[in-house]
Structures are given as structure tokens and as C-alpha cells.
Design a protein around this motif. Structure first.
Motif, PDB file in Angstrom:
ATOM      1  N   VAL A 256       0.868  -1.177   0.000  1.00 16.76           N
ATOM      2  CA  VAL A 256       0.000   0.000   0.000  1.00 16.76           C
ATOM      3  C   VAL A 256       0.902   1.223   0.000  1.00 16.76           C
ATOM      4  CG1 VAL A 256      -1.573   1.391   1.391  1.00 16.76           C
ATOM      5  CG2 VAL A 256      -1.967  -1.068   1.151  1.00 16.76           C
ATOM      6  N   GLU A 257       0.705   2.098  -0.963  1.00 18.73           N
ATOM      7  CA  GLU A 257       1.436   3.365  -0.995  1.00 18.73           C
ATOM      8  C   GLU A 257       0.436   4.483  -1.257  1.00 18.73           C
ATOM      9  OE1 GLU A 257       5.508   5.413  -2.667  1.00 18.73           O
ATOM     10  OE2 GLU A 257       4.736   3.620  -3.667  1.00 18.73           O
ATOM     11  N   ASN A 258       0.210   5.288  -0.239  1.00 18.15           N
ATOM     12  CA  ASN A 258      -0.803   6.333  -0.295  1.00 18.15           C
ATOM     13  C   ASN A 258      -2.153   5.725  -0.664  1.00 18.15           C
ATOM     14  OD1 ASN A 258       1.200   8.222   0.402  1.00 18.15           O
ATOM     15  ND2 ASN A 258       1.847   8.341  -1.734  1.00 18.15           N
ATOM     16  N   ASP A 259      -2.719   6.031  -1.834  1.00 15.40           N
ATOM     17  CA  ASP A 259      -4.032   5.495  -2.201  1.00 15.40           C
ATOM     18  C   ASP A 259      -3.947   4.260  -3.111  1.00 15.40           C
ATOM     19  OD1 ASP A 259      -5.091   7.621  -0.809  1.00 15.40           O
ATOM     20  OD2 ASP A 259      -5.529   8.821  -2.597  1.00 15.40           O
ATOM     21  N   ASP A 260      -2.770   3.769  -3.355  1.00 16.26           N
ATOM     22  CA  ASP A 260      -2.583   2.661  -4.297  1.00 16.26           C
ATOM     23  C   ASP A 260      -2.341   1.346  -3.562  1.00 16.26           C
ATOM     24  OD1 ASP A 260      -2.777   4.379  -6.532  1.00 16.26           O
ATOM     25  OD2 ASP A 260      -0.670   4.946  -6.287  1.00 16.26           O
ATOM     26  N   VAL A 261      -3.032   0.300  -4.014  1.00 11.18           N
ATOM     27  CA  VAL A 261      -2.856  -1.050  -3.468  1.00 11.18           C
ATOM     28  C   VAL A 261      -2.412  -1.963  -4.597  1.00 11.18           C
ATOM     29  CG1 VAL A 261      -3.947  -2.971  -2.260  1.00 11.18           C
ATOM     30  CG2 VAL A 261      -4.746  -0.632  -1.838  1.00 11.18           C
ATOM     31  N   GLN A 262      -1.356  -2.719  -4.350  1.00 10.02           N
ATOM     32  CA  GLN A 262      -0.866  -3.698  -5.317  1.00 10.02           C
ATOM     33  C   GLN A 262      -0.565  -4.987  -4.580  1.00 10.02           C
ATOM     34  OE1 GLN A 262       1.985  -2.581  -8.536  1.00 10.02           O
ATOM     35  NE2 GLN A 262       3.342  -4.050  -7.561  1.00 10.02           N
ATOM     36  N   TYR A 263      -1.113  -6.096  -5.075  1.00 11.40           N
ATOM     37  CA  TYR A 263      -0.831  -7.362  -4.406  1.00 11.40           C
ATOM     38  C   TYR A 263      -0.778  -8.503  -5.415  1.00 11.40           C
ATOM     39  CZ  TYR A 263      -5.927  -8.287  -4.573  1.00 11.40           C
ATOM     40  OH  TYR A 263      -7.232  -8.490  -4.976  1.00 11.40           O
ATOM     41  N   SER A 264      -0.073  -9.544  -4.994  1.00  9.86           N
ATOM     42  CA  SER A 264       0.107 -10.729  -5.829  1.00  9.86           C
ATOM     43  C   SER A 264      -0.355 -11.953  -5.056  1.00  9.86           C
ATOM     44  CB  SER A 264       1.577 -10.884  -6.220  1.00  9.86           C
ATOM     45  OG  SER A 264       1.792 -12.091  -6.932  1.00  9.86           O
ATOM     46  N   LEU A 265      -1.242 -12.730  -5.664  1.00  9.71           N
ATOM     47  CA  LEU A 265      -1.721 -13.981  -5.095  1.00  9.71           C
ATOM     48  C   LEU A 265      -1.857 -14.999  -6.221  1.00  9.71           C
ATOM     49  CD1 LEU A 265      -4.546 -12.852  -2.614  1.00  9.71           C
ATOM     50  CD2 LEU A 265      -2.354 -13.870  -1.998  1.00  9.71           C
ATOM     51  N   ALA A 266      -1.423 -16.223  -5.965  1.00 11.26           N
ATOM     52  CA  ALA A 266      -1.526 -17.311  -6.946  1.00 11.26           C
ATOM     53  C   ALA A 266      -0.936 -16.911  -8.298  1.00 11.26           C
ATOM     54  CB  ALA A 266      -2.978 -17.737  -7.112  1.00 11.26           C
ATOM     55  N   GLY A 267       0.131 -16.116  -8.254  1.00 11.64           N
ATOM     56  CA  GLY A 267       0.817 -15.748  -9.490  1.00 11.64           C
ATOM     57  C   GLY A 267       0.146 -14.646 -10.278  1.00 11.64           C
ATOM     58  N   ARG A 268      -0.919 -14.070  -9.726  1.00 12.38           N
ATOM     59  CA  ARG A 268      -1.633 -12.996 -10.436  1.00 12.38           C
ATOM     60  C   ARG A 268      -1.440 -11.677  -9.708  1.00 12.38           C
ATOM     61  NH1 ARG A 268      -7.712 -14.274 -11.744  1.00 12.38           N
ATOM     62  NH2 ARG A 268      -7.353 -12.315 -12.856  1.00 12.38           N
ATOM     63  N   LEU A 269      -1.177 -10.627 -10.483  1.00 16.88           N
ATOM     64  CA  LEU A 269      -0.964  -9.300  -9.927  1.00 16.88           C
ATOM     65  C   LEU A 269      -2.261  -8.507  -9.977  1.00 16.88           C
ATOM     66  CD1 LEU A 269       1.149  -7.286  -8.817  1.00 16.88           C
ATOM     67  CD2 LEU A 269       1.512  -6.527 -11.187  1.00 16.88           C
ATOM     68  N   HIS A 270      -2.584  -7.858  -8.887  1.00 16.67           N
ATOM     69  CA  HIS A 270      -3.809  -7.066  -8.783  1.00 16.67           C
ATOM     70  C   HIS A 270      -3.444  -5.636  -8.383  1.00 16.67           C
ATOM     71  CE1 HIS A 270      -6.219 -10.862  -8.593  1.00 16.67           C
ATOM     72  NE2 HIS A 270      -5.120 -11.305  -8.023  1.00 16.67           N
ATOM     73  N   ARG A 271      -4.135  -4.690  -8.969  1.00 12.33           N
ATOM     74  CA  ARG A 271      -3.937  -3.282  -8.627  1.00 12.33           C
ATOM     75  C   ARG A 271      -5.295  -2.622  -8.422  1.00 12.33           C
ATOM     76  NH1 ARG A 271       0.099  -3.682 -12.772  1.00 12.33           N
ATOM     77  NH2 ARG A 271       2.201  -3.229 -11.973  1.00 12.33           N
ATOM     78  N   THR A 272      -5.366  -1.764  -7.410  1.00  9.53           N
ATOM     79  CA  THR A 272      -6.593  -1.003  -7.189  1.00  9.53           C
ATOM     80  C   THR A 272      -6.242   0.292  -6.473  1.00  9.53           C
ATOM     81  OG1 THR A 272      -8.863  -1.111  -6.326  1.00  9.53           O
ATOM     82  CG2 THR A 272      -7.119  -2.010  -4.924  1.00  9.53           C
TER      83      THR A 272
END
Length: 346
Positions: A256-272
Motif C-alpha cells: 500500500v502506498e498512499n491510495d494505491d494497493v498492489q498485491y500478488s496472489l496465486a501468481g496474479r498481480l492485482h492493482r486497485t
């Protein structure tokens, strides 16, 4: 359930808004010796008193919410517990005194009411999203964490009462390590589920703003169980604001950086993107969620024990960090809070 706020500064106004947004809990009174702050409370529809004794002579609260500077926390905690009230307290919740924490911990353990830390960052929606990712089975075991908090100066209090009290060691008990450090520590233990075992810390006054009696920058390394290492950086000397939280697991990662969320699960990258409200000084929406949790805790007091352990752990890490910084960053071993609390009779 009705309560009174002790100290009506900037953070207390955020608390007051949060209470108005929370069903089943209400604040009707304020204690503040500063006439201008008492008038501000009255303008918000609250009854104001100059002292705790005056307030309790006219009011019958179920709880008090301590929003005063750190040097007065212990005194108000003792008064609230003595009078059979539930007690909430702003960070830093437990401050070291001669003899350590034993006396206050004993009073908390002997009370039939709930002692609750105002660890409001745990209730920021963007960080509860981070927690959901970490708890996903695919994330695996937590391996490491890195939190970084950059600010352009210390938070300034209300102009009617010592607005720069955070840089006065007699009032604040330290600098940024005592002021913003607790947020980083309790968040790290809450989100990773790890127990700090040792800490190494370096501090400095990098801003050269005349407040030489307190540090404005601290860098901590925390060794935890299962060889997990947590890195925490906090500073008031940055040229811009930034809030950064990153946790790595054996099966994923989340940042989490300021208002950005980035995460990786099961080899897939997600951004919101989510509104973090890290830069909102009052955090009223976080407080509404926290007060709802406090209300639930008063109905299920067994939930208070892990919160007290979290509170004590936070203070022990900060104390150890100051001891480390005074000795050029040497590693300082920490006694787990649960061990210390085991010896406190109930």
C-alpha cells in the motif's frame, strides 16, 4: 453508552465526529482547562468542564476517552479505572515511568471495566484491505515487512495550547519515535501476527528546525519469531508526504502506498486504488469503526486481553528502540508482553 472526552484538541474533534457516526455510543462532555477549547466543545454541542473532578461531579459517564498529550495519560487512566469507567486512550497509550508498567498494568487487570487503545490505523479501510490479502490462504507465511512514513514536519496542535508540544520531551516523552512510531509498531504486529523479540534503532534530528531536544527521524529493525524481520522508518524531515506499507509472504505480497494497493496472489498481480485518508488529520471515519469495535469489546470483555498485550508490546518496542539508539543501534532483546502480563494478578 455515554462518555466524556479528556482534552479537546485536533484529534479529539475527529473522535467527536466519529462518535456521532457510531450507533449505540455517544459523547456528551469534554474536559479541557483551556477556555478557547472549552468554548469550541460547547459550540459542538458538548458540555465542557475545566477539570476531571468537575466533570464527574456533574456527569455520569460510562467511559472516558483520553485525548491529552502523553505526559498525562497515566493519571487519567488511573482516575477512570478508579471510578469504574471504561477507558480509551490515544497513543502512545502506555508511557514508561519509574518501576516500569507494573502499577498501571495491575490497576487495569484488577478493573471490571475495559481498557482500550485508540489504535486507529488498524481501522483504515485501505489497511483492512491489506489485512485481508495477508490472511488469504494463498499468501502463505509472512516472511518480512517494511513500513515507511514520510512527513514534512511534526503535527501542530491547537494554537490555544502549546501547538508544538510534540517536540517537548517533558510532554511528549520523545520525538517521532514516541509520537508516530506506535502506529507503525502496532500495525506491524497486527498485520503480520508476529511477536517482536529484539529491536535495533538509529535516530537523528535531520530537519535542523530548532527542536534539538527530540528526534525527527528513526529507523528500526525488529526481529520477530520465525525469523521474520520488520523494517520501520519514520521521519518528520522529508520534503514530501508519503505512507508506504509492504508485506511479503511465502505465496504472495502486498503493498500500500498512499491510495494505491498492489498485491500478488496465486501468481496474479492485482492493482486497485482506494481513498486512504492518511493525510486527513482527524481520521473521523477510522474512529467510527474503532468506536464500534470498542463498544463490542465492552460487551465481550474477553477481547480486551489481546488489545492490552498489543498495547504493551508497542510500548516495549519503542522503549527498546530508544535504548538501542542511545547505544549506537545495538540489538536490544525484548520480553514478550504476554510473559509480563502473566505475572499481573487479576
Amino acid at each position: 453508552m455515554n462518555g466524556a472526552i479528556i482534552g479537546y484538541g485536533t484529534i479529539a474533534t475527529g473522535h467527536a465526529i466519529g462518535y456521532r457516526q457510531t450507533d449505540g455510543i455517544n459523547v456528551t462532555a469534554v474536559v479541557d482547562p483551556t477556555p478557547a477549547r472549552a468554548e469550541a466543545a460547547r459550540s459542538a454541542g458538548l458540555r465542557a468542564y475545566a477539570t476531571y473532578a468537575e466533570m464527574t461531579a456533574h456527569e455520569n459517564p460510562d467511559f472516558i476517552d483520553i485525548c491529552t498529550p502523553p505526559d498525562s495519560h497515566a493519571g487519567y487512566i488511573e482516575l477512570g479505572l478508579r471510578d469504574g469507567l471504561h477507558v480509551l486512550c490515544e497513543k502512545p497509550v502506555l508511557m514508561p515511568h519509574e518501576g516500569g508498567y507494573d502499577r498501571l498494568l495491575g490497576q487495569i487487570a484488577a478493573a471490571d471495566t475495559v481498557f482500550y487503545p485508540s489504535h486507529n490505523y488498524k481501522f483504515a479501510p485501505i489497511l483492512t484491505t491489506m489485512q485481508q490479502v495477508v490472511r488469504d490462504p494463498g499468501f502463505g507465511d509472512v516472511l518480512s515487512a517494511r513500513f515507511r512514513t514520510l512527513r514534512q514536519g511534526h503535527a501542530v496542535g491547537v494554537p490555544e495550547w502549546n501547538p508544538h508540544w510534540r517536540r517537548d520531551p517533558l510532554i511528549a516523552g520523545g520525538g517521532i519515535l514516541r509520537d508516530h512510531g506506535p502506529h507503525s509498531v502496532y500495525l506491524a504486529t497486527h498485520l503480520t501476527g508476529r511477536t517482536p523479540l529484539a529491536v535495533s534503532c538509529l535516530t537523528g534530528a535531520l530537519r535542523h528546525d530548532g527542536y534539538s531536544g527530540t528526534e525527527d527521524t528513526a529507523m528500526l529493525m525488529i526481529r520477530c519469531d520465525d525469523d521474520v524481520q520488520i523494517e520501520l522508518d519514520v521521519t518528520w524531515s522529508a520534503g514530501y508526504r508519503n505512507s508506504y506499507y509492504s508485506i511479503t509472504g511465502s505465496g504472495g505480497s502486498v503493498t500500500v502506498e498512499n491510495d494505491d494497493v498492489q498485491y500478488s496472489l496465486a501468481g496474479r498481480l492485482h492493482r486497485t486504488t482506494l481513498p486512504s485518508n492518511f493525510d486527513a488529520p482527524r481520521h473521523s471515519d477510522w474512529f467510527a469503526a474503532m468506536f464500534a469495535d470498542f463498544l463490542t469489546t465492552t460487551q465481550h470483555p474477553e477481547r480486551a486481553a489481546p488489545l492490552l498485550a498489543e498495547t504493551l508490546t508497542t510500548s516495549l518496542v519503542i522503549d527498546g528502540a530508544y535504548a538501542s539508539a542511545a547505544d549506537d543501534g545495538r540489538w536490544v532483546e525484548l520480553t514478550p508482553a504476554e510473559e509480563l502480563l502473566t505475572g499481573v494478578a487479576r
